[in-house]
Design an enzyme around this catalytic site. Structure first.
Site, mmCIF file in Angstrom:
data_model
loop_
_atom_site.group_PDB
_atom_site.id
_atom_site.type_symbol
_atom_site.label_atom_id
_atom_site.label_comp_id
_atom_site.label_asym_id
_atom_site.label_seq_id
_atom_site.Cartn_x
_atom_site.Cartn_y
_atom_site.Cartn_z
ATOM 1 N N THR A 208 0.752 -1.185 0.085
ATOM 2 C CA THR A 208 -0.109 0.034 0.105
ATOM 3 C C THR A 208 0.636 1.223 -0.062
ATOM 4 O O THR A 208 2.047 1.110 0.272
ATOM 5 C CB THR A 208 -0.787 -0.243 1.294
ATOM 6 O OG1 THR A 208 -1.523 -1.185 1.316
ATOM 7 C CG2 THR A 208 -1.493 1.370 1.489
ATOM 8 N N ARG A 236 -13.408 -7.705 -0.964
ATOM 9 C CA ARG A 236 -12.780 -7.702 0.247
ATOM 10 C C ARG A 236 -12.232 -6.180 0.418
ATOM 11 O O ARG A 236 -11.608 -5.399 -0.556
ATOM 12 C CB ARG A 236 -11.500 -8.762 0.615
ATOM 13 C CG ARG A 236 -10.873 -8.409 1.708
ATOM 14 C CD ARG A 236 -9.570 -7.328 1.531
ATOM 15 N NE ARG A 236 -8.733 -7.638 2.623
ATOM 16 C CZ ARG A 236 -7.707 -6.522 2.700
ATOM 17 N NH1 ARG A 236 -7.344 -5.760 1.961
ATOM 18 N NH2 ARG A 236 -6.772 -6.628 3.911
ATOM 19 N N VAL A 237 -12.642 -5.612 1.479
ATOM 20 C CA VAL A 237 -12.048 -4.359 1.677
ATOM 21 C C VAL A 237 -11.021 -3.974 3.007
ATOM 22 O O VAL A 237 -11.319 -4.848 4.055
ATOM 23 C CB VAL A 237 -13.461 -3.319 1.967
ATOM 24 C CG1 VAL A 237 -12.839 -1.893 2.456
ATOM 25 C CG2 VAL A 237 -14.158 -3.125 0.724
ATOM 26 N N GLY A 238 -10.010 -3.649 2.767
ATOM 27 C CA GLY A 238 -9.054 -3.466 3.712
ATOM 28 C C GLY A 238 -9.109 -2.046 4.742
ATOM 29 O O GLY A 238 -10.070 -1.610 4.608
ATOM 30 N N ASP A 239 -7.998 -1.897 5.317
ATOM 31 C CA ASP A 239 -8.043 -0.737 6.074
ATOM 32 C C ASP A 239 -7.810 0.738 5.451
ATOM 33 O O ASP A 239 -8.347 1.820 5.933
ATOM 34 C CB ASP A 239 -6.837 -0.789 7.147
ATOM 35 C CG ASP A 239 -5.484 -0.917 6.489
ATOM 36 O OD1 ASP A 239 -5.421 -1.630 5.267
ATOM 37 O OD2 ASP A 239 -4.607 -0.528 7.049
ATOM 38 N N THR A 259 0.126 0.701 6.654
ATOM 39 C CA THR A 259 0.342 -0.248 5.738
ATOM 40 C C THR A 259 0.234 -1.663 6.077
ATOM 41 O O THR A 259 0.632 -1.856 7.569
ATOM 42 C CB THR A 259 1.447 -0.144 4.538
ATOM 43 O OG1 THR A 259 2.479 -0.175 5.441
ATOM 44 C CG2 THR A 259 1.472 1.410 3.935
ATOM 45 N N GLY A 260 0.174 -2.635 5.660
ATOM 46 C CA GLY A 260 0.308 -4.155 6.257
ATOM 47 C C GLY A 260 -1.057 -4.798 6.392
ATOM 48 O O GLY A 260 -1.987 -4.211 5.643
ATOM 49 N N GLY A 262 -4.363 -4.969 6.623
ATOM 50 C CA GLY A 262 -5.434 -4.121 7.004
ATOM 51 C C GLY A 262 -6.512 -4.547 8.073
ATOM 52 O O GLY A 262 -7.075 -3.967 8.854
HETATM 53 N N1 GLY Z 1 -3.166 -2.242 4.280
HETATM 54 C C1 GLY Z 1 -3.730 -2.607 2.994
HETATM 55 C C2 GLY Z 1 -4.631 -3.781 3.042
HETATM 56 O O1 GLY Z 1 -5.139 -4.387 4.068
HETATM 57 O O2 GLY Z 1 -5.498 -3.907 1.906
#
Ligand code: GLY
Length: 357
Positions: A208, A236-239, A259-260, A262
């Site tokens: 990210t 799927r939705v991340g952070d 980042t990382g 989520g």
């Molecule tokens: N931090 C990015 C994700 O998990 O999508």
């Protein structure tokens, strides 16, 4: 003393004690490093953003708004086919389709916008800003986000590069021996036991880019943009597009982003928590480390832990406060971040909780 160095619940294991020792060393180094960092603009990003911080700082120096500047900065990486974690060239979902998430926040107005699971638009950060400026909403997802982007004149493009498609195909052919997808046959004369595709498991990635900026006038803005978890379940939705998880700004306090993994950041309202920890008096580095300790402490699912009960995954948090102090931290050593300060851009090491063996 701060929550960052005293919480007893976390100190029950040898790994936790080692992490605390690392934190103390990291904090001392970070505090020393920051005293001399005073010339603005200051721009911080994940390590893939060296060009990003330079471009954002240039825009701010030329009189640009901090949000326009950080978006211009991350647009470089969104358009880069060689960065497989963001925008064009990003790794796709399990069906081979690139789905992008992004969010933006403008400190002076405390306004924000985001998009999630957006397909076929190279610059989701620009769409997130349009959501902020041209709707009464904060977040638009999926087909609605694509229609909204097209209504504003953004052009569709197939975001799956050949390189990303090959990486996805290698994952598809190697991640299970119980489906019908087979790795390529050995070419004639190849004496190796198995083809490369079959021999190497392809790991999931969460790459990210996050970027936050502080202008000479003391205004802050931030953006986070990503193609998200590679080979994810579609939708799927991340952070990254979640305001307060992947990114947050309070113009009176500071900005933060992540980042990382989520899923871990969402469960801790990561960026919001870091800004609140800075409000409580912690330095940016200490705030990031404290949040990461919470994540480590709350991770109890055995499939996410190593044999010393440490998270198998990584998260990096980035933070910048109103005074111009900045810092970044990762769960695991070896993390890096980019910063522009005192007129120069460079990559620095993140502070960390656990040293890799
Ligand atoms: N931090 C990015 C994700 O998990 O999508």
């Amino acid at each position: 003393m701060s929550e960052g160095v005293t919480r007893r619940g976390f100190l029950g294991t040898a790994a936790a004690a080692a992490a605390t020792a690392n934190i103390r060393a990291n904090l001392a180094a970070a505090a020393d490093g920051m005293r001399s960092h005073t010339v603005r603009p200051i721009v911080i990003s994940s390590a893939n953003g060296l060009e990003t911080v330079t471009e954002a700082a240039r825009k701010i120096r030329d009189g640009g708004d901090t949000l326009d500047a950080v978006i211009a900065g991350v647009n470089i990486v969104e358009a880069d086919p060689n960065d497989h974690s963001v925008g064009y060239g990003g790794l796709p979902n399990e069906d081979g389709v690139v789905e992008l998430d992004a969010s933006v926040m403008h400190g002076p107005t405390h306004n924000c916008g985001s998009v999630a699971a957006l397909r076929n638009i190279m610059h989701p950060s620009r769409v997130a800003k349009l959501v902020m400026e041209r709707t009464d909403h904060v977040m638009i997802v999926g087909q609605g986000a694509l229609r909204f982007a097209k209504a504003h004149g953004l052009r569709e493009k197939d975001l799956l590069t050949d390189d990303a498609r090959r990486i996805w195909m290698k994952w598809k052919e190697s991640h299970s021996d119980r489906d019908d997808w087979l790795a390529p046959q050995k070419p004639p004369g190849d004496t190796r036991k198995r083809s490369d595709a079959a021999a190497t498991k392809t790991e999931f990635t969460y790459g990210t880019i996050h970027c936050s900026a502080l202008s000479a006038a003391g205004d802050l803005s931030a953006v986070t943009t990503t193609s998200g978890l590679s080979y994810k379940i579609p939708g799927r939705v991340g952070d990254s597009p979640i305001i307060g998880a992947g990114m947050y700004v309070d113009n009176e306090i500071g900005a933060a982003g992540s980042t990382g993994r989520g899923e871990a950041v969402i469960k801790h309202c990561g960026a919001f928590a870091v800004v609140e920890l800075m409000r409580g008096g912690l330095s940016p580095t200490d705030a990031c480390l404290t949040l990461l300790k919470r994540i480590a402490n709350h991770t109890t699912d055995p499939r996410l832990l190593d044999d010393r009960r440490r998270p198998r995954f990584d998260v990096k948090m980035y933070a910048l406060n109103k005074s111009g102090e900045f810092g970044a931290a990762s769960i695991w050593s070896g993390g890096r971040f980019a910063v522009h300060v005192n007129g120069e851009s460079r990559v620095e090491s993140c502070s960390y909780l656990f040293k890799r063996d």
